[in-house]
Design a protein around this motif. Structure first.
Motif, mmCIF file in Angstrom:
data_model
loop_
_atom_site.group_PDB
_atom_site.id
_atom_site.type_symbol
_atom_site.label_atom_id
_atom_site.label_comp_id
_atom_site.label_asym_id
_atom_site.label_seq_id
_atom_site.Cartn_x
_atom_site.Cartn_y
_atom_site.Cartn_z
ATOM 1 N N GLU B 332 0.949 -1.223 -0.088
ATOM 2 C CA GLU B 332 -0.181 -0.072 0.044
ATOM 3 C C GLU B 332 0.954 1.257 0.122
ATOM 4 N N ARG B 333 1.876 1.147 0.893
ATOM 5 C CA ARG B 333 2.726 2.491 0.939
ATOM 6 C C ARG B 333 3.581 2.779 -0.451
ATOM 7 N N ILE B 334 4.166 1.628 -0.731
ATOM 8 C CA ILE B 334 4.790 1.356 -2.112
ATOM 9 C C ILE B 334 3.770 2.027 -3.294
ATOM 10 N N PHE B 335 2.641 1.413 -3.261
ATOM 11 C CA PHE B 335 1.843 1.827 -4.112
ATOM 12 C C PHE B 335 1.291 3.182 -4.095
ATOM 13 N N SER B 336 1.316 3.985 -2.810
ATOM 14 C CA SER B 336 1.080 5.248 -2.917
ATOM 15 C C SER B 336 2.019 6.231 -3.454
ATOM 16 N N ILE B 337 3.480 5.771 -3.168
ATOM 17 C CA ILE B 337 4.520 6.403 -3.580
ATOM 18 C C ILE B 337 4.337 6.407 -5.229
ATOM 19 N N LEU B 338 4.462 5.176 -5.811
ATOM 20 C CA LEU B 338 4.234 5.290 -7.084
ATOM 21 C C LEU B 338 3.257 5.915 -7.831
ATOM 22 N N GLU B 339 1.797 5.916 -7.176
ATOM 23 C CA GLU B 339 0.759 6.669 -7.561
ATOM 24 C C GLU B 339 1.072 8.034 -7.747
ATOM 25 N N GLN B 340 1.589 8.727 -6.516
ATOM 26 C CA GLN B 340 1.838 10.151 -6.484
ATOM 27 C C GLN B 340 3.084 10.332 -7.654
ATOM 28 N N ARG B 341 3.932 9.421 -7.953
ATOM 29 C CA ARG B 341 4.971 9.872 -8.943
ATOM 30 C C ARG B 341 4.399 9.742 -10.624
ATOM 31 N N VAL B 342 3.537 8.858 -10.479
ATOM 32 C CA VAL B 342 2.708 8.971 -11.995
ATOM 33 C C VAL B 342 1.950 10.182 -12.208
ATOM 34 N N GLU B 343 1.260 10.588 -10.975
ATOM 35 C CA GLU B 343 0.538 11.909 -11.176
ATOM 36 C C GLU B 343 1.326 13.162 -11.438
ATOM 37 N N ALA B 344 2.507 13.127 -10.829
ATOM 38 C CA ALA B 344 3.643 14.078 -10.965
ATOM 39 C C ALA B 344 4.259 14.274 -12.423
ATOM 40 N N SER B 345 4.266 13.059 -12.918
ATOM 41 C CA SER B 345 4.872 12.854 -14.294
ATOM 42 C C SER B 345 4.175 13.023 -15.282
ATOM 43 N N GLU B 346 2.841 13.223 -15.019
ATOM 44 C CA GLU B 346 1.754 13.161 -16.052
ATOM 45 C C GLU B 346 2.092 11.840 -17.181
ATOM 46 N N GLU B 347 2.715 11.007 -16.878
ATOM 47 C CA GLU B 347 2.619 9.683 -17.679
ATOM 48 C C GLU B 347 1.344 9.344 -18.036
ATOM 49 N N LYS B 348 1.011 8.910 -19.314
ATOM 50 C CA LYS B 348 -0.190 8.496 -19.543
ATOM 51 C C LYS B 348 -0.005 6.995 -19.551
ATOM 52 N N ILE B 349 -1.043 6.578 -18.494
ATOM 53 C CA ILE B 349 -1.322 4.978 -18.128
ATOM 54 C C ILE B 349 -2.338 4.388 -19.112
ATOM 55 N N ARG B 350 -1.971 3.431 -19.684
ATOM 56 C CA ARG B 350 -3.259 2.666 -20.541
ATOM 57 C C ARG B 350 -3.941 1.706 -19.663
ATOM 58 N N THR B 351 -5.092 1.618 -19.745
ATOM 59 C CA THR B 351 -5.881 0.851 -18.820
ATOM 60 C C THR B 351 -6.238 -0.320 -19.409
#
Lengths: 449, 449
Positions: B332-351
């Protein structure tokens, strides 16, 4: 940022020291089971087929908690509500384990104001049912749901759901199958034109459902004798429900002088005709039949598919509806069929993917084994070693036989001097010396198919 | 054998017809959350890294039910037992949601008389804790456990567990990290030679644990003032616990005249030295430190690793022990770090993984789209179409832009006549006519990387 990782998780540490010889009932709760590594390997195959299919159809994936607020589930399951697992009131919110994935999905859509999504969700659901585990009927079981939510042209998403069921059942090679479809409006319309009073719709419906198991004469006498339907109405119903067929039957019913006058039946038959046209284009109409009753016999643990256009509206403050159609695949029954098949075939199922065992033929080479296995792990090779200082070569080779590891990388004094590793192919007993710097490449080459 | 699949799951059908505008609290239970498709995509990346690592180390996988008999969990968690979720007594067995994956694993080993296994288990566990969701602290959260059970030579499996933590944290690129290890026997031995009375071991221990957060002087005054330890004993403890270091420190402590006389400390230091030798061979000793207290600060949601040699014996009728060591990664903690990083980077994630959208530029081509998409699905191509009879081309192209679908297969009157399909590359707007029989191959080629 996860800077520290500790040995000795506090709790585990405390447990490690305690002595205990209490008597426990060593079992899983009623209606549940563990999955062993071998069972997991079979389960993964089934999931793989299902997820591959869902992704082929462009579905996103979501997840929801295992429990919901109790009131989220209230009023959604009729009589079956008694099968819901409630959590104990320990202060705070009243919670229940999810009964299916459909209600949580509808709650998710309403909560996030999503009006358009195609998603799958694979998770365990819980029912305080009478378990029959040999037949794949559990209290904790997986559902694999694929749903399409949104306002679309009629029957296109519905046809895709049936295509998905067809693809999955074909892919899993479970033998021949028949998909039965229905539209409630058709049966309701038939009842109306046959003169069944509104108040008797539901009970007569459940009599019709029995046609899969008992002959028409018995069903008829139940309708007339037990349920007080007039013999004339029963006979009229009999004429309709004893008809079999696909698109041809639908065409005939649409021509039926009485039925074609009934608005509900006409709409239902119209949509059904459209559905069969799409199924024909998908090449699967031959595996689909219209069923006689409400349902074609959709026991849990197989697959069910249907519309639930009103459910999301039950969660929306303004009652805004989001039309939904979806399919739910139960894997427990499929899984038990495949498990029995594997048992019968004596197929050897590997439960790990290990490519190579790092071994030694002589003593005092633990450090060299550790160094080599570390190199392999760092290069992404799946490698194991025995956790012994001085394991016997025979035991190491036996471990490979038992677990299906195809290669053994053997370090010895001479090999170390020569800068090589002896690579042994377990199946053929062939041995070759491979230069240490080429080992990773050699293992990759020999284990890629 | 799954011969029949029904449309209109009974339950869903009933729901579909009902109207409802009730007011619900639209939320997930306290301390839980849904995962949206985008969050699931990030979660899958994390799981992928973890599972790949576990498999690289040759682990099998098992699964156990989400709940256990209440008595299975009783007496395993000390004070934390109050955080266990109990199920309501609805008749039958008393059940509790699992608190971790370790106790179910020990129950599984004892129940199946397994004395030797290396397995991983990734599943949700439940704790009625005070949630702090922004910091990744939930009441329903994942644990990713890898454990080695069996009688082996000392410290070899322990070293592998630390190697696994190192590999996963490196692979996830979460930034620099330090792994802290400990052996309870060392601290217990230190306390003994410093003159801490047995009765004060636990409370003095918890003071030492605070050294990560507050300076030694404060810890000392707590020991002496609040906990009644003699100043001399406190000062002696201070000398030991303020030392830092890896293998060098262990060597020094082994030479310590007092400590080396203590059996517990000597054993603990001996094993620790062996562990560091193995970690050096694995090339990770530089990232590992011995920590001062019982634990190196192993908050939930990071990673913990430890031995629990007594736990399986608590379930065995004869108390037979199975030594165990394992690692537990909290995502969960790892996930929230990565989630924030994705938000910041504006990387487009395909779902989704859709390769091609089947589209048409003209009206009245629904049937041709259905025929083509069915061909593509049957060939294993991931394909979507809009569920409209006559969608506008612009809407179809926009859908590809929004969801990241790289190709569009366009059918039109002229293409049908010519036996071709127009394949459009969304990114470059390039269009080529591809012969229908080569379409699958062309799509595969253009979407394989």
């Amino acid at each position: 940022i996860a800077k520290e990782v500790a040995k000795l998780l506090e709790m585990k540490a405390q447990l490690g020291g305690e002595e205990g010889k209490h008597k426990f009932v060593l079992k899983t709760p009623k209606g549940t089971r563990d999955y062993s590594p071998k069972q997991m390997a079979i389960r993964e195959r089934v999931f793989n087929a299902i997820i591959t299919c869902f992704k082929r159809h462009g579905a996103e994936v979501i997840d929801t908690p295992v429990f919901e607020l109790k009131e989220t589930l209230t009023g959604k399951y009729g009589e079956d509500s008694k099968l819901i697992y409630d959590l104990k009131d320990q202060g705070g919110e009243l919670l229940s384990l999810r009964y299916d994935l459909t209600v949580p999905f509808a709650r998710y859509l309403a909560m996030n104001k999503i009006t358009n999504i195609k998603r799958y969700h694979i998770a365990k659901v819980y029912r305080r049912d009478n378990p029959a585990m040999t037949r794949g009927r559990y209290r904790e079981f997986y559902q694999c749901d694929f749903d399409i939510a949104g306002q679309f042209d009629p029957m296109i998403p519905d046809a895709e759901c049936l295509k998905i069921v067809h693809e999955i059942l074909s892919d899993l090679q479970l033998g021949d199958f028949l998909i039965k479809v229905n539209d409630r409006r058709i049966l309701d319309g038939m009842f109306a034109v046959c003169g069944v009073p509104d108040s008797k719709f539901r009970t007569i419906c459940s009599s019709v459902d029995k046609l899969d198991k008992i002959p028409w004469e018995e069903v008829r006498s139940e309708m007339v004798g037990e349920k007080g339907l007039s013999p004339e109405a029963a006979d009229r119903i009999g004429e309709y429900v004893q008809l079999h067929g696909g698109l041809d039957l639908i065409e005939r019913l649409l021509q039926d002088p009485k039925l074609s006058q009934n608005k509900l039946a006409k709409e239902g038959l119209g949509d059904m005709k459209l559905l069969f046209e799409y199924l024909t284009l998908f090449g699967i109409a031959g595996k689909v039949r219209r069923c006689r009753g409400r349902r074609g016999g959709c026991p849990r643990g197989r697959a069910g598919c249907g519309r639930y256009d009103g459910l999301v509206g039950m969660f929306d403050p303004k009652g805004r509806k989001v039309p939904c159609v979806g399919v739910s695949i139960g894997i427990e029954r499929i899984f038990s069929i495949l498990e029995q098949r594997v048992e019968a075939s004596e197929e050897k199922i590997r439960t790990t993917e290990t490519q190579v065992l790092v071994a030694s033929a002589q003593k005092k080479l633990l450090e060299e084994r550790l160094k080599l296995i570390s190199e392999l792990w760092d290069a992404g090779i799946k490698a194991e070693m025995l956790y012994k200082k001085n394991p016997k070569l025979l035991n190491q080779l036996q471990y490979c036989e038992d677990t299906g590891i195809p290669l053994v990388a053997i370090v010895g004094e001479q090999e170390l001097k020569d800068g090589v590793v002896k690579l042994r192919v377990v199946a053929t007993r062939e041995e070759v010396n491979v230069r240490r710097e080429s080992l990773v490449e050699e293992i990759r080459m020999r284990t890629s198919q």
